[in-house]
Design an enzyme around this catalytic site. Structure first.
Site, PDB file in Angstrom:
ATOM      1  N   SER A 104      -0.655   5.952   7.086  1.00  0.00           N
ATOM      2  CA  SER A 104      -0.312   6.867   6.632  1.00  0.00           C
ATOM      3  C   SER A 104       0.432   7.209   6.446  1.00  0.00           C
ATOM      4  O   SER A 104       1.593   7.079   5.054  1.00  0.00           O
ATOM      5  CB  SER A 104      -1.166   7.599   7.823  1.00  0.00           C
ATOM      6  N   ASP A 208     -11.369   8.886   1.773  1.00  0.00           N
ATOM      7  CA  ASP A 208      -9.910   9.716   3.456  1.00  0.00           C
ATOM      8  C   ASP A 208      -9.691  10.732   2.083  1.00  0.00           C
ATOM      9  O   ASP A 208      -9.740  10.782   0.958  1.00  0.00           O
ATOM     10  CB  ASP A 208      -9.108   8.533   2.460  1.00  0.00           C
ATOM     11  N   HIS A 238      -9.824   7.616   6.543  1.00  0.00           N
ATOM     12  CA  HIS A 238      -8.731   7.814   7.159  1.00  0.00           C
ATOM     13  C   HIS A 238      -8.423   6.341   8.181  1.00  0.00           C
ATOM     14  O   HIS A 238      -7.313   5.815   6.976  1.00  0.00           O
ATOM     15  CB  HIS A 238      -7.845   8.897   6.995  1.00  0.00           C
TER      16      HIS A 238
END
Length: 263
Positions: A104, A208, A238
């Site tokens: 991320s 996501d 995600h």
């Protein structure tokens, strides 16, 4: 595998906590980079998979995150975060090949780190990385809502969201304006920066909604080098390391790492 050993060191803007999962038989070292608002304590199962594949694993809680010092989730410049990550890597030593794994926002940090320090990396793994562009950055110039994260966007496994919501080391408040601006500057630097020279694996969930796959794909296409692989997981959200198919995701990671190490 033993539990993580925690230590502290001076960072760019205060004391940071460093995690180390030791391995006396390590063939390589993984530098692990966590995402926005969270901490490296959530990555025990990731470390276990990497450890079983022959790695020693190290990484910090970023400044303002987890057990590290600083105002929560406040980052004035990601140069500070990158400097801390480099200091952790330097303290670990140069005795083993180094693989960089980031998720991320940690994937964004890892991409920039690889642009700056790629010569010292054996390979790079980017999981659901913030690359190219990211919609929340636009909030820096307007009203920033104080709304909790919809934890159902993390994983198809509801237990993941429940643990996230109950974790006191995770930030559950609004974005900080300065952090969003710093994120934007870092993405601009990545977009204008050199292509990645180490072998790179980009992984992303097709469902996501926190870091949508389209902008991330555009971003990685801008900087990917000649040695590049990609895997998109249908239906995955995600946190692909915490998804219902996470065993397959982690197997993809370790297979790639072994291959790039020459095993």
């Amino acid at each position: 595998m033993t539990e993580a050993q925690l230590s502290t060191m001076d960072g760019s803007r205060g004391e940071i906590t460093v995690y180390r999962w030791p391995n006396p038989d390590a063939t390589h070292r993984v530098l692990l980079v966590h995402g926005y608002g969270e901490h490296l304590g959530r990555y025990d199962h990731v470390a276990a998979a990497l450890h079983a594949n022959g790695a020693e694993i190290i990484g910090p809680d970023h400044l303002g995150h987890g057990r590290s010092a600083g105002e929560r989730v406040l980052v004035h410049s990601f140069d500070d975060v990158l400097a801390d990550l480099r200091a952790v890597a330097d303290r670990a030593g140069a005795d083993l090949p180094v693989v960089l794994v980031g998720h991320s926002m940690g994937g964004m940090i890892a991409a920039r780190y690889a642009q700056l320090h790629g010569a010292g990396l054996t390979s790079v793994v980017l999981s659901g990385p913030v690359l190219g562009s990211w919609a929340p950055i636009a909030l820096a110039d307007g009203e920033i809502p104080d709304e909790p994260l919809d934890v159902s966007t993390l994983s198809r496994d509801p237990a993941v969201g429940e643990r996230y919501a109950a974790d006191p080391l995770i930030w559950h408040g609004p974005f900080k304006r300065e952090t969003l601006r710093a994120l934007g500057r870092c993405l601009d630097e990545i977009n204008a920066g050199p292509r990645l020279t180490p072998p790179t694996l980009w992984l992303h969930g097709e469902d996501d909604h926190l870091v949508p796959i389209g902008p991330s794909r555009a971003g990685i296409d801008r900087i990917r080098g000649d040695r590049f692989e990609q895997i998109a997981y249908p239906g995955a959200r995600h946190e692909i390391f915490n998804e219902t198919n996470n065993a397959a995701v982690l197997a993809d990671v370790t297979t790639f790492v072994t291959r790039t190490l020459g095993g």
